[in-house]
Design an enzyme around this catalytic site. Structure first.
Site, PDB file in Angstrom:
ATOM      1  N   CYS A   2      29.453  51.675  38.546  1.00  0.00           N
ATOM      2  CA  CYS A   2      28.294  51.531  39.412  1.00  0.00           C
ATOM      3  C   CYS A   2      27.045  51.278  38.562  1.00  0.00           C
ATOM      4  O   CYS A   2      26.985  51.656  37.395  1.00  0.00           O
ATOM      5  CB  CYS A   2      28.034  52.757  40.271  1.00  0.00           C
ATOM      6  SG  CYS A   2      29.452  53.270  41.226  1.00  0.00           S
ATOM      7  N   ARG A  26      28.800  45.949  36.828  1.00  0.00           N
ATOM      8  CA  ARG A  26      29.242  47.343  36.837  1.00  0.00           C
ATOM      9  C   ARG A  26      29.989  47.702  38.119  1.00  0.00           C
ATOM     10  O   ARG A  26      30.449  48.838  38.280  1.00  0.00           O
ATOM     11  CB  ARG A  26      28.033  48.280  36.679  1.00  0.00           C
ATOM     12  CG  ARG A  26      27.206  47.986  35.444  1.00  0.00           C
ATOM     13  CD  ARG A  26      26.002  48.898  35.372  1.00  0.00           C
ATOM     14  NE  ARG A  26      26.398  50.256  35.102  1.00  0.00           N
ATOM     15  CZ  ARG A  26      26.620  50.760  33.900  1.00  0.00           C
ATOM     16  NH1 ARG A  26      26.476  49.991  32.840  1.00  0.00           N
ATOM     17  NH2 ARG A  26      26.984  52.008  33.745  1.00  0.00           N
ATOM     18  N   TRP A  72      31.117  50.592  42.504  1.00  0.00           N
ATOM     19  CA  TRP A  72      32.541  50.410  42.238  1.00  0.00           C
ATOM     20  C   TRP A  72      33.169  51.715  42.730  1.00  0.00           C
ATOM     21  O   TRP A  72      32.992  52.771  42.130  1.00  0.00           O
ATOM     22  CB  TRP A  72      32.796  50.212  40.748  1.00  0.00           C
ATOM     23  CG  TRP A  72      34.226  49.907  40.456  1.00  0.00           C
ATOM     24  CD1 TRP A  72      34.845  48.685  40.502  1.00  0.00           C
ATOM     25  CD2 TRP A  72      35.243  50.844  40.064  1.00  0.00           C
ATOM     26  NE1 TRP A  72      36.170  48.815  40.182  1.00  0.00           N
ATOM     27  CE2 TRP A  72      36.439  50.115  39.909  1.00  0.00           C
ATOM     28  CE3 TRP A  72      35.261  52.220  39.850  1.00  0.00           C
ATOM     29  CZ2 TRP A  72      37.639  50.723  39.531  1.00  0.00           C
ATOM     30  CZ3 TRP A  72      36.446  52.818  39.481  1.00  0.00           C
ATOM     31  CH2 TRP A  72      37.618  52.077  39.318  1.00  0.00           C
ATOM     32  N   ASN A  98      25.506  57.045  39.471  1.00  0.00           N
ATOM     33  CA  ASN A  98      26.583  56.423  38.697  1.00  0.00           C
ATOM     34  C   ASN A  98      27.278  57.550  37.937  1.00  0.00           C
ATOM     35  O   ASN A  98      26.615  58.317  37.249  1.00  0.00           O
ATOM     36  CB  ASN A  98      25.993  55.393  37.721  1.00  0.00           C
ATOM     37  CG  ASN A  98      26.956  54.980  36.620  1.00  0.00           C
ATOM     38  OD1 ASN A  98      26.554  54.733  35.500  1.00  0.00           O
ATOM     39  ND2 ASN A  98      28.225  54.902  36.922  1.00  0.00           N
ATOM     40  N   GLY A  99      28.614  57.645  38.082  1.00  0.00           N
ATOM     41  CA  GLY A  99      29.352  58.702  37.400  1.00  0.00           C
ATOM     42  C   GLY A  99      30.306  59.377  38.364  1.00  0.00           C
ATOM     43  O   GLY A  99      30.563  58.870  39.457  1.00  0.00           O
ATOM     44  N   GLU A 466      47.305  40.094  25.699  1.00  0.00           N
ATOM     45  CA  GLU A 466      45.941  39.778  26.128  1.00  0.00           C
ATOM     46  C   GLU A 466      45.932  38.558  27.057  1.00  0.00           C
ATOM     47  O   GLU A 466      45.216  38.539  28.061  1.00  0.00           O
ATOM     48  CB  GLU A 466      45.051  39.559  24.892  1.00  0.00           C
ATOM     49  CG  GLU A 466      43.636  39.122  25.176  1.00  0.00           C
ATOM     50  CD  GLU A 466      42.827  40.069  26.075  1.00  0.00           C
ATOM     51  OE1 GLU A 466      43.254  41.201  26.329  1.00  0.00           O
ATOM     52  OE2 GLU A 466      41.762  39.626  26.551  1.00  0.00           O
ATOM     53  N   LYS A 470      44.549  38.466  30.916  1.00  0.00           N
ATOM     54  CA  LYS A 470      43.566  37.489  31.430  1.00  0.00           C
ATOM     55  C   LYS A 470      44.086  36.851  32.718  1.00  0.00           C
ATOM     56  O   LYS A 470      43.344  36.671  33.677  1.00  0.00           O
ATOM     57  CB  LYS A 470      43.283  36.377  30.401  1.00  0.00           C
ATOM     58  CG  LYS A 470      42.421  36.752  29.229  1.00  0.00           C
ATOM     59  CD  LYS A 470      40.986  37.035  29.557  1.00  0.00           C
ATOM     60  CE  LYS A 470      40.635  38.425  29.681  1.00  0.00           C
ATOM     61  NZ  LYS A 470      40.597  39.506  28.974  1.00  0.00           N
ATOM     62  N   GLU A 473      43.975  39.546  35.542  1.00  0.00           N
ATOM     63  CA  GLU A 473      42.603  39.859  35.969  1.00  0.00           C
ATOM     64  C   GLU A 473      41.992  38.739  36.801  1.00  0.00           C
ATOM     65  O   GLU A 473      41.358  38.987  37.815  1.00  0.00           O
ATOM     66  CB  GLU A 473      41.685  40.017  34.730  1.00  0.00           C
ATOM     67  CG  GLU A 473      41.819  41.307  33.994  1.00  0.00           C
ATOM     68  CD  GLU A 473      40.923  41.316  32.752  1.00  0.00           C
ATOM     69  OE1 GLU A 473      40.172  42.272  32.576  1.00  0.00           O
ATOM     70  OE2 GLU A 473      40.984  40.361  31.931  1.00  0.00           O
ATOM     71  N   HIS A 489      67.717  43.404  26.172  1.00  0.00           N
ATOM     72  CA  HIS A 489      67.847  44.830  26.522  1.00  0.00           C
ATOM     73  C   HIS A 489      67.312  45.110  27.918  1.00  0.00           C
ATOM     74  O   HIS A 489      66.767  46.176  28.169  1.00  0.00           O
ATOM     75  CB  HIS A 489      67.120  45.683  25.475  1.00  0.00           C
ATOM     76  CG  HIS A 489      67.661  45.496  24.092  1.00  0.00           C
ATOM     77  ND1 HIS A 489      68.960  45.802  23.748  1.00  0.00           N
ATOM     78  CD2 HIS A 489      67.095  44.982  22.969  1.00  0.00           C
ATOM     79  CE1 HIS A 489      69.163  45.504  22.478  1.00  0.00           C
ATOM     80  NE2 HIS A 489      68.040  45.003  21.982  1.00  0.00           N
ATOM     81  N   LYS A 589      33.113  45.459  34.836  1.00  0.00           N
ATOM     82  CA  LYS A 589      33.084  45.194  33.395  1.00  0.00           C
ATOM     83  C   LYS A 589      32.942  46.463  32.570  1.00  0.00           C
ATOM     84  O   LYS A 589      33.537  46.587  31.509  1.00  0.00           O
ATOM     85  CB  LYS A 589      31.950  44.230  33.068  1.00  0.00           C
ATOM     86  CG  LYS A 589      31.978  43.800  31.619  1.00  0.00           C
ATOM     87  CD  LYS A 589      31.382  42.457  31.410  1.00  0.00           C
ATOM     88  CE  LYS A 589      31.678  41.926  30.030  1.00  0.00           C
ATOM     89  NZ  LYS A 589      33.094  41.566  29.856  1.00  0.00           N
TER      90      LYS A 589
HETATM   91  C1  G6P Z   1      37.198  47.103  31.863  1.00  0.00           C
HETATM   92  C2  G6P Z   1      36.926  45.622  31.763  1.00  0.00           C
HETATM   93  C3  G6P Z   1      37.790  45.024  30.657  1.00  0.00           C
HETATM   94  C4  G6P Z   1      37.550  45.756  29.342  1.00  0.00           C
HETATM   95  C5  G6P Z   1      37.752  47.269  29.480  1.00  0.00           C
HETATM   96  C6  G6P Z   1      37.252  48.005  28.254  1.00  0.00           C
HETATM   97  O1  G6P Z   1      38.474  47.316  32.333  1.00  0.00           O
HETATM   98  O2  G6P Z   1      37.214  44.984  32.991  1.00  0.00           O
HETATM   99  O3  G6P Z   1      37.449  43.652  30.498  1.00  0.00           O
HETATM  100  O4  G6P Z   1      38.416  45.258  28.374  1.00  0.00           O
HETATM  101  O5  G6P Z   1      37.003  47.750  30.590  1.00  0.00           O
HETATM  102  O6  G6P Z   1      35.869  47.811  28.137  1.00  0.00           O
HETATM  103  P1  G6P Z   1      35.054  47.935  26.792  1.00  0.00           P
HETATM  104  O7  G6P Z   1      33.628  47.711  27.218  1.00  0.00           O
HETATM  105  O8  G6P Z   1      35.271  49.326  26.275  1.00  0.00           O
HETATM  106  O9  G6P Z   1      35.555  46.903  25.864  1.00  0.00           O
END
Ligand code: G6P
Length: 594
Positions: A2, A26, A72, A98-99, A466, A470, A473, A489, A589
Site C-alpha cells: 500500500c 505499491r 494492496w 500501510n503495514g 527468472e 517474468k 507475472e 525423475h 512492486k
Molecule cells: C515483489 C515484486 C517482485 C520483486 C520482489 C522482491 O514480489 O513484484 O518484482 O522481485 O517483490 O522485491 P525487492 O524490492 O526486494 O527486489
C-alpha cells in the site's frame, strides 16, 4: 504494501490523486482519499486503479488538507468498504495505513466487547476505533495517538486526520514514511518520489516516531518527547517519462545497457577496503545470499559467481524461509541481502536476524534511500535508476552485473587476485538486445499456452527460473522450471504433443548433456524451443520447433544477455494477451508485508 500520502495546501484532492498515481507500484486494487477543512471532511473511494478514484472525486474550493491511500489488500477483499481511509464510529478519526497490525484480531475483540461496531474486514479500522477509544481515556491528540500506537503490534506507516483539527498526524514503525515541507505546504508519503518538484529536502522518519504537521510546520515525537530529525537532500533521477514507449516495462528493459554503463563508471573508481570497512575477512567461512522473487534469482546466480571466484561456501535463500529457519549464522558469516526496493519486509527481517547473530551484512540494492541500505554494514548500489513496472527487469540485470563485481571484490579481499571489472566493460561493449522480431514471433506462439516448461542446468537453470517468473507475472501463464537432469525423475510424465519445453543451453560444459535432455522431451512429443548462444550444427537442432540464438560472451555475464530476451518475450506475450505488463493483477512492486 500500500502507499499513503498526505497533503496540506491548496487543491489537496488534485495533489493527492497525482501522488497516489506515483505510489501505484505499491498496490492498485482500490484507493481512497479524505479531503476538506476543519469539520468538513469528505471521503472518496473506488475499486481498481487511481484513475477510477479520480473520476469519483469532487474537488471542494475550501479544501485545505487531506490524506490518501492506494491499496494492496491484506485483510479483506479489494472493495470500497475495505478501501482506506477508515473511520472511527464518531467519524472524528480518519486513518490511512500501510503495514499490518498483527494483533488486530485481539484488539477488535476487545473493542467489540466495549460496544464498537466494525464495518470492514481490515486491520486498519481497528486503529480508527482505538483512537476513538483512547479519546475517552486521555486528553490531547498526541497523547491519544501515543496510547493507540502503544497498543499496536506490527508494522505501520499512518496518516491520521482528526476532523476537528487543521493538520495531519503521522506515525511510523517498520513501514516507510517520509515528510517534506515547502513554505506552508506539507507532504507526507510512502516514497520520496512524491516530493519531486515539491521540495528539495525531506525527513526520513525513523521507527517509533510520530508527529503532527500543519501550515506552521512539522513536529516530531518519540517515546521520550519532542525530537529533532535532520533533513536529507532530495536527489532523484528523472524517471517518469515514458518517452516513445507504451509501457514502463519495455522502457526499463531498454535502459539495461545504460545501467551497465552507470555500474562500470561507479565501480571503476571504488575503494574496496572502504566499502567493506569493519569486516574481518580472515574470519569469513561462508556467504549467504538472501532475497525474494526476482532478487532471489539474483541470489542464486550470485552464490554461483562468488563461490566460483573465492572458493568460499555460498548458498542462496528465500528471505521468507530464511527468517524462520534459524539459519547457521555467526561472526564467520557474510550475509548478502539483495533487493530492488530495499523495503521488502522479509528481506529486512533477514537483515535484522543476520545482524543479531553477529554476521557482517552487505546490501545490494537499487533504492539508495531504502531501509535495507541504511541497515546493512556495507552497501553496493545497483545503479539501475528508478524502476516502475512491477515485473523487475533492468534491476535484475544490474544485480547480476554488480554480483560479478562483488565476486571480483571478494576475490581481492580473500587474497586470491586483484579485482578486475574488464568483464563488465566487455558486456557493455557487446551489449545486444538480440533479434526482437523473433521474440515477438515466439510471444505470439506462447500466448495460446496455459502451461510452459523451462529446463536448464547450473546458471541456465537460474535464468530459466527468472524467465519463468517474468512469463507468470506478466502473462498469467503457468510456467514451471526444472533442472534438465531431473526430467526423467517425474517431469517426463507431464509431457504430451501440446507441451512446449524451453531449453536453456548457454554453458559449453553442459551443452551436450542439456541437448540430450531436450531430445528426451522431444521423443515424448514435446515442442522444443532451444535458447542458446552457440552456433550448433543443423543436425543438432533440426528436430526442434524453434531456436533462439543470442550473442555469446565470456563468463557469468552471459546471464545478462540471456535474461533480456526473456524479459522482452514476456513483455510481448503480455501485451498480445491484452494485459497491462506494468501492473499485473494481484501483484505489487514493493512488498512491505510478510
Ligand atoms: C515483489 C515484486 C517482485 C520483486 C520482489 C522482491 O514480489 O513484484 O518484482 O522481485 O517483490 O522485491 P525487492 O524490492 O526486494 O527486489
Amino acid at each position: 504494501m500500500c502507499g499513503i500520502v498526505g497533503y496540506i495546501g491548496k487543491e489537496p484532492s488534485k495533489i493527492l490523486i497525482n501522488k497516489l498515481k506515483k505510489l501505484e507500484y505499491r498496490g492498485y486494487d482500490s484507493a481512497g482519499i479524505a479531503v476538506g477543512s476543519v469539520n468538513n471532511i469528505r471521503i472518496f473511494k473506488a475499486v481498481g486503479e487511481i484513475k477510477n478514484l479520480e473520476k469519483t472525486v469532487v474537488p471542494a474550493k475550501d479544501a485545505a488538507f487531506g490524506i490518501g491511500h492506494t491499496r494492496w489488500a491484506t485483510h479483506g477483499k479489494p472493495d470500497e468498504t475495505n478501501a482506506h481511509p477508515h473511520l472511527s464510529s464518531d467519524r472524528k478519526w480518519i486513518v490511512v495505513h500501510n503495514g499490518i497490525i498483527e494483533n488486530y484480531a485481539v484488539l477488535k475483540e476487545k473493542l467489540s466487547g466495549k460496544g464498537y461496531a466494525f464495518y470492514s474486514e481490515t486491520d486498519t479500522e481497528v486503529i480508527a476505533k482505538l483512537l476513538e477509544y483512547y479519546s475517552g481515556k486521555t486528553c490531547g491528540d498526541l497523547n491519544i495517538i501515543a496510547e493507540t500506537l502503544a497498543a499496536l503490534k506490527g508494522s505501520f506507516a499512518l496518516g491520521i486526520i482528526n476532523a476537528e483539527k487543521d493538520g495531519i498526524y503521522f506515525a511510523k514503525n517498520k513501514s516507510p514514511l517520509f515528510i517534506a515541507r515547502n513554505g506552508e505546504n506539507v507532504m507526507l508519503a510512502s516514497d520520496i518520489i512524491c516530493f519531486k518538484g515539491f521540495a528539495e529536502e525531506y525527513y526520513a522518519l525513523p521507527d517509533g516516531v510520530f508527529g503532527f504537521a500543519d501550515k506552521n510546520g512539522i513536529k516530531f515525537f518519540d517515546s521520550i518527547g519532542e525530537t529533532d530529525i535532520k533533513p536529507c537532500i532530495l536527489d532523484l533521477d528523472e524517471y517518469d517519462d515514458l518517452n516513445k514507449y507504451k509501457h514502463f516495462m519495455l522502457k526499463e528493459i531498454y535502459e539495461t545497457k545504460s545501467a551497465v554503463k552507470n555500474i562500470l563508471e561507479y565501480y571503476s573508481g571504488i575503494n574496496i577496503d572502504k566499502v567493506f570497512s569493519g569486516c574481518d575477512f580472515g574470519k569469513i567461512k561462508r556467504i549467504k545470499f538472501v532475497g525474494c522473487g526476482t532478487a532471489y534469482h539474483a541470489c542464486l546466480l550470485g552464490a554461483i559467481a562468488v563461490e566460483e571466484k573465492t572458493g568460499i561456501e555460498c548458498g542462496a535463500f528465500v528471505a521468507s524461509e530464511f527468517r524462520y529457519s534459524d539459519p547457521k549464522i555467526s561472526e564467520d558469516t557474510l550475509v548478502v541481502l539483495i533487493s530492488q526496493s530495499g523495503e521488502t519486509a522479509d528481506t529486512l527481517a533477514a537483515l535484522e536476524q543476520a545482524k543479531v547473530k553477529g554476521a557482517y551484512t552487505v546490501a545490494i540494492v537499487n533504492v539508495e534511500y531504502s531501509t535495507l541500505k541504511k541497515g546493512a554494514h556495507a552497501y553496493l548500489p545497483i545503479k539501475a535508476g528508478v524502476e516502475i513496472a512491477v515485473a523487475s527487469t533492468k534491476a535484475f540485470s544490474a544485480q547480476l552485473v554488480v554480483l560479478e563485481i562483488f565476486a571480483e571484490m571478494l576475490a581481492e579481499k580473500f587474497g586470491i587476485k586483484h579485482a578486475n571489472f574488464e568483464g563488465v566493460r566487455k558486456l557493455y561493449e557487446n551489449f545486444d538486445y538480440g533479434n526482437v522480431n523473433s521474440y515477438k514471433l515466439l510471444a505470439d506462439a506462447l500466448r495460446y499456452n496455459d502451461r510452459l516448461f523451462m529446463i536448464g542446468r547450473g546458471r541456465d537453470y537460474c535464468i530459466a527460473q527468472e524467465a519463468s517468473l517474468k512469463i507468470k507475472e506478466t502473462s498469467y501463464i503457468n510456467s514451471d522450471t526444472y533442472y534438465a537432469g531431473e526430467l526423467k525423475h517425474g517431469f517426463l510424465a507431464l509431457i504430451d504433443e501440446q507441451t512446449y519445453v524451453i531449453v536453456f543451453a548457454t554453458q559449453k560444459n553442459v551443452l551436450q548433456k542439456t541437448l540430450c535432455n531436450a531430445e528426451e522431451a522431444r521423443a515424448r512429443g514435446a515442442k522444443i524451443i532451444l535458447f542458446t548462444c552457440f552456433d550448433l550444427d543443423q543436425s543438432e537442432t533440426e528436430n526442434f520447433y524453434y531456436v533462439i540464438k543470442i550473442k555469446e560472451i565470456d563468463g557469468g555475464l552471459q546471464n545478462v544477455l540471456s535474461i533480456v530476451p526473456w524479459q522482452i518475450i514476456a513483455y510481448y506475450t503480455s501485451v498480445s494477451k491484452g494485459i497491462n505488463p506494468d501492473k499485473p493483477r494481484n501483484l505489487a512492486k514493493s512488498v512491505t508485508v510478510e
